[in-house]
Structures are given as structure tokens and as C-alpha cells.
Scaffold this motif. Structure first.
Motif, PDB file in Angstrom:
ATOM      1  N   CYS A 107       0.844  -1.194   0.000  1.00  0.00           N
ATOM      2  CA  CYS A 107       0.000   0.000   0.000  1.00  0.00           C
ATOM      3  C   CYS A 107       0.880   1.244   0.000  1.00  0.00           C
ATOM      4  N   HIS A 108       0.547   2.212  -0.857  1.00  0.00           N
ATOM      5  CA  HIS A 108       1.245   3.501  -0.887  1.00  0.00           C
ATOM      6  C   HIS A 108       0.582   4.409   0.164  1.00  0.00           C
ATOM      7  N   TYR A 109       0.774   4.031   1.411  1.00  0.00           N
ATOM      8  CA  TYR A 109       0.002   4.608   2.511  1.00  0.00           C
ATOM      9  C   TYR A 109       0.257   6.102   2.679  1.00  0.00           C
ATOM     10  N   SER A 110       1.470   6.544   2.413  1.00  0.00           N
ATOM     11  CA  SER A 110       1.786   7.963   2.615  1.00  0.00           C
ATOM     12  C   SER A 110       0.997   8.866   1.665  1.00  0.00           C
ATOM     13  N   THR A 157       0.963 -11.256  -4.132  1.00  0.00           N
ATOM     14  CA  THR A 157      -0.220 -10.577  -3.599  1.00  0.00           C
ATOM     15  C   THR A 157      -1.347 -10.617  -4.620  1.00  0.00           C
ATOM     16  N   ILE A 158      -2.560 -10.700  -4.082  1.00  0.00           N
ATOM     17  CA  ILE A 158      -3.786 -10.628  -4.872  1.00  0.00           C
ATOM     18  C   ILE A 158      -4.556  -9.404  -4.378  1.00  0.00           C
ATOM     19  N   ASN A 159      -5.054  -8.606  -5.316  1.00  0.00           N
ATOM     20  CA  ASN A 159      -5.803  -7.420  -4.906  1.00  0.00           C
ATOM     21  C   ASN A 159      -7.190  -7.389  -5.537  1.00  0.00           C
ATOM     22  N   PRO A 160      -7.992  -6.341  -5.270  1.00  0.00           N
ATOM     23  CA  PRO A 160      -9.391  -6.349  -5.729  1.00  0.00           C
ATOM     24  C   PRO A 160      -9.582  -6.478  -7.230  1.00  0.00           C
ATOM     25  N   GLY A 206      -3.043   0.543  -2.427  1.00  0.00           N
ATOM     26  CA  GLY A 206      -3.701   1.797  -2.066  1.00  0.00           C
ATOM     27  C   GLY A 206      -2.882   3.026  -2.419  1.00  0.00           C
ATOM     28  N   GLY A 207      -3.587   4.055  -2.839  1.00  0.00           N
ATOM     29  CA  GLY A 207      -2.959   5.281  -3.284  1.00  0.00           C
ATOM     30  C   GLY A 207      -2.779   5.331  -4.779  1.00  0.00           C
ATOM     31  N   LEU A 256      -7.523   3.136  -5.263  1.00  0.00           N
ATOM     32  CA  LEU A 256      -7.467   1.897  -4.479  1.00  0.00           C
ATOM     33  C   LEU A 256      -7.173   2.230  -3.018  1.00  0.00           C
ATOM     34  N   GLU A 257      -7.805   1.493  -2.104  1.00  0.00           N
ATOM     35  CA  GLU A 257      -7.640   1.704  -0.663  1.00  0.00           C
ATOM     36  C   GLU A 257      -7.701   0.371   0.075  1.00  0.00           C
ATOM     37  N   PRO A 258      -7.127   0.326   1.294  1.00  0.00           N
ATOM     38  CA  PRO A 258      -7.198  -0.898   2.087  1.00  0.00           C
ATOM     39  C   PRO A 258      -8.617  -1.389   2.331  1.00  0.00           C
ATOM     40  N   THR A 259      -9.589  -0.479   2.375  1.00  0.00           N
ATOM     41  CA  THR A 259     -10.975  -0.867   2.652  1.00  0.00           C
ATOM     42  C   THR A 259     -11.575  -1.752   1.566  1.00  0.00           C
ATOM     43  N   GLN A 260     -10.866  -1.936   0.454  1.00  0.00           N
ATOM     44  CA  GLN A 260     -11.354  -2.818  -0.606  1.00  0.00           C
ATOM     45  C   GLN A 260     -10.862  -4.262  -0.422  1.00  0.00           C
TER      46      GLN A 260
END
Length: 225
Positions: A7-10, A150-153, A179-180, A188-192
């Protein structure tokens, strides 16, 4: 607790309660931003992304590895990057050689074989190949090397990613948001991540709690927690 391994959290400028996040970086500036993040459920990675290797001095970022929890997002991109392949490979090798035994979080667009071969060549113990959508035939080699994907939405609509989720051993799968990053017009966000978990549960014919627990175990192995 849900787990986001990439995640590109910053870039997101908000908090995500209930998520354990591996925050990746793209360059010197984002590496500094990532290292400044606060929170006990945030792992911090520093790196120069293959899109940026022709714009960034590696000498500025390598010393930051000492302060980081892992190295990433590093890697190779033979499709979208403007940087010459030889420069991408040089930076990638420098990062893995200086990873200090820490997990590396890897970008590998159209470069899957080269990425895997270089990781093995440099005896990288733990690697996460994020958003893996390469040849399914490489999955056994990735698993044999002790690495993760990794697998994402996007697995819910990107056919090549779905094929990977169907064929990968669940023991090497992590969830991520990336995310980011804006993909097909959507931030994209962690909530997905719950969408991904539900999809994997159906794909693997398992209940969601079993999948969540499996992902937690894999995440903790991947980051030596």
C-alpha cells in the motif's frame, strides 16, 4: 485485523483502523514520508520504483534501509517504465544486495522471469511479488523459492489475475490494496481488501474466516512478525 501487504500509505492521508499495512515507497521523497508514518500496525518500506530509477539517485535511498522494516517497492517494469532495462536491473540488484536480510516487496510487470532469477541469484530469503499476473507456470518456482504473491481487488475483473488466484497455492498468497494508486479511474484503498477476501473464499471453496486466518499467517511469515 485485515492485512494489506502492499500500500502507498503515505499518499492516502487517512487512517485505516483494523488494518495491518505494509507501506511501500516510490522514491526518496516518499521513502522519507513513509518512514515518518505513525502507528503500531504499519510496516515501513523504502525504495526507488522502476518507473523512477532514471530520476533518482540510489545513494540517497540505500542508507534509509537501516531505518525501514522492509525494502520496496523495487523491481523491473518492461512495459510502462521509461528507464533503460540495464539501469532498472542495476538499481534492482543494488537494492536486493543491500536489503540487510529484510523482506523485499517487488514490482515485476512483463519482467517476471528476470525478477525471479535475480532474487534467487542474490539469495533473497523473503520476497513478495506484488499484483502478480504473470505466467501461472512460474508459480511453482515462486513457491519453491519461499516467496509470496499478492492478490488485490482487481482479481474480481482482471482475468489474468484471477487465473493466478485460481492456480496459486494458498500458502503463498497475501492480500493487498496497492492503495494510493488510481486504477481504471478508481482510487485503491485498504478498505477494498474485504472484496478480495470474499472472492478468494468463493474461488477456493473455503469460508471467509479460514481465508482471513490463512492470510494473517502468510503475512506474519512474509514480514517475520
Amino acid at each position: 485485523m485485515l492485512y494489506d501487504a502492499h500500500c502507498h500509505y503515505s499518499l492516502l492521508k487517512k487512517k485505516y483502523e483494523g488494518y495491518f499495512i505494509a507501506a511501500v515507497s516510490m522514491d526518496y521523497s516518499s521513502s522519507i514520508g513513509t518512514l515518518s508514518l505513525k502507528g503500531e500496525n504499519i510496516l515501513k518500506g523504502v525504495a526507488i520504483h522502476p518507473w523512477n530509477v532514471n530520476k533518482e539517485k540510489i545513494e540517497k535511498v540505500l542508507p534509509l534501509i537501516e531505518k525501514a522494516d522492509f525494502v520496496g517497492e523495487i523491481g523491473l517494469d518492461y512495459k510502462y517504465s521509461d528507464s533503460p532495462k540495464d539501469l532498472q536491473i542495476k538499481y534492482f540488484e543494488e537494492f536486493v544486495k543491500n536489503s540487510q536480510g529484510k523482506t523485499v516487496n517487488v514490482h515485476s510487470v512483463n519482467s517476471w522471469n528476470d525478477v525471479l532469477n535475480l532474487l534467487i541469484k542474490h539469495d533473497v530469503k523473503i520476497a513478495i511479488i506484488h499484483w502478480y499476473s504473470g505466467p501461472k507456470e512460474l508459480l511453482k518456482d515462486i513457491e519453491g523459492a519461499g516467496y509470496f504473491i499478492t492478490i488485490n481487488p482487481s482479481v474480481t475483473f482482471q482475468e489474468k489475475h484471477k487465473i493466478i488466484a485460481e492456480n496459486a497455492s494458498p500458502s503463498i498468497v497475501l492480500t493487498e490494496s496497492d492503495g494510493g494508486y488510481v486504477y481504471k479511474g478508481k482510487l485503491l484503498e485498504p478498505t477494498q481488501i474485504p472484496i478480495t477476501l470474499s472472492f478468494l473464499a468463493r474461488l477456493w471453496n473455503e469460508d471467509e474466516e479460514t481465508v482471513k486466518r490463512r492470510i494473517e499467517i502468510n503475512f506474519r511469515r512474509a514480514f517475520n512478525l
